[in-house]
Design an enzyme around this catalytic site. Structure first.
Site, short mmCIF file in Angstrom:
data_model
loop_
_atom_site.label_atom_id
_atom_site.label_comp_id
_atom_site.label_asym_id
_atom_site.label_seq_id
_atom_site.Cartn_x
_atom_site.Cartn_y
_atom_site.Cartn_z
CE LYS A 204 -2.26 -0.81 3.87
NZ LYS A 204 -1.70 -2.09 4.33
NE ARG B 295 7.27 -3.86 6.44
CZ ARG B 295 6.03 -3.39 6.58
NH1 ARG B 295 5.37 -2.96 5.53
NH2 ARG B 295 5.45 -3.39 7.75
NE ARG C 209 2.07 -6.32 11.51
CZ ARG C 209 2.87 -5.82 10.58
NH1 ARG C 209 4.01 -6.44 10.29
NH2 ARG C 209 2.56 -4.74 9.93
NE ARG D 153 7.48 -2.29 11.59
CZ ARG D 153 6.19 -1.99 11.64
NH1 ARG D 153 5.78 -0.91 12.25
NH2 ARG D 153 5.30 -2.77 11.06
NE ARG E 293 -4.40 0.31 12.79
CZ ARG E 293 -3.43 -0.14 12.03
NH1 ARG E 293 -3.52 -1.32 11.46
NH2 ARG E 293 -2.34 0.55 11.84
#
Ligand code: ZN
Length: 208
Positions: free
Chosen positions: A13, A127, A165, A154, A88
């Protein structure tokens, strides 16, 4: 052009948003960036957000909504915006609609960048994110091309947390797809292709 971006974490995104910003002069409003900036500026909302983050708690909806609202009212957001990471859940989407209505504005599209969960897992685990500005890049990039900060993995992008997630996304955010379909503004694009191919479709859908 006022857009809400939808899609699982890691669907790409942010990359598509960046391209839209460059081509159409829209403002990219990411709640992650907003929160980081507010905390850094030590604004009233920022200090409040920090107290939740320091305690390892989720920043409450009402606070996030106020941050978004403040940002939407800024001068540079009047020509159009892309919301990323907000809403969200359906409750936030309803609030967003009423806040926009109060500003005599509305959404033109909810753009869904659709990518299969197994592809997401592979993408996210490779990532890396900038510690200072939140810029993301694939593994192998050690210095942030945007600000020179240190790139790191992260905790959110470690394999053990990715599945959680995705589960949260399925339960909370996926219902938004139906919400916006019901409002006849849902635009879907297959995100499991090269960035430029995805963008060509995004542009065609948004300017149709
Ligand atoms: Zn950076």
């Amino acid at each position: 052009m006022n857009i809400v971006l939808l899609g699982a974490p890691g669907a790409g995104k942010g990359t598509q948003a960046q391209k839209l910003v460059e081509e159409f002069g829209l403002v990219h409003i990411s709640t992650g960036d907003l929160l980081r900036a507010a905390v850094k500026a030590q604004s009233k909302l920022g200090l409040e957000a920090k107290s939740y983050m320091d305690a390892g708690k989720l920043v409450p909806d009402a606070l996030v909504i106020n941050l978004v609202k403040e940002r939407l009212m800024a001068d540079d957001a009047q020509a159009g915006f892309i919301l990323d990471g907000f809403p969200r859940n359906t409750a936030q989407a309803v609030t967003l609609d009423s806040e926009l209505a109060a500003m005599e504005r509305d959404l033109d599209a909810a753009l869904l960048v659709d990518v299969k969960p197994e592809v997401i897992v592979t993408r996210l685990s490779s990532r890396r994110t900038c510690r200072s500005c939140g810029y993301t890049a694939p593994a192998g990039v050690d210095v942030c091309p945007r600000c020179g900060g240190e790139m790191h993995q992260r905790d959110d992008d470690k394999p053990e947390t990715i599945q959680r997630r995705l589960d949260v996304y399925q339960t909370q955010t996926a219902p938004l797809i139906e919400y916006y379909r019901g409002h006849s503004i849902l635009k879907e694009v297959d995100g499991d292709r090269p960035v430029d191919e995805v963008y060509a479709d995004v542009k065609a859908l948004l300017t149709a």
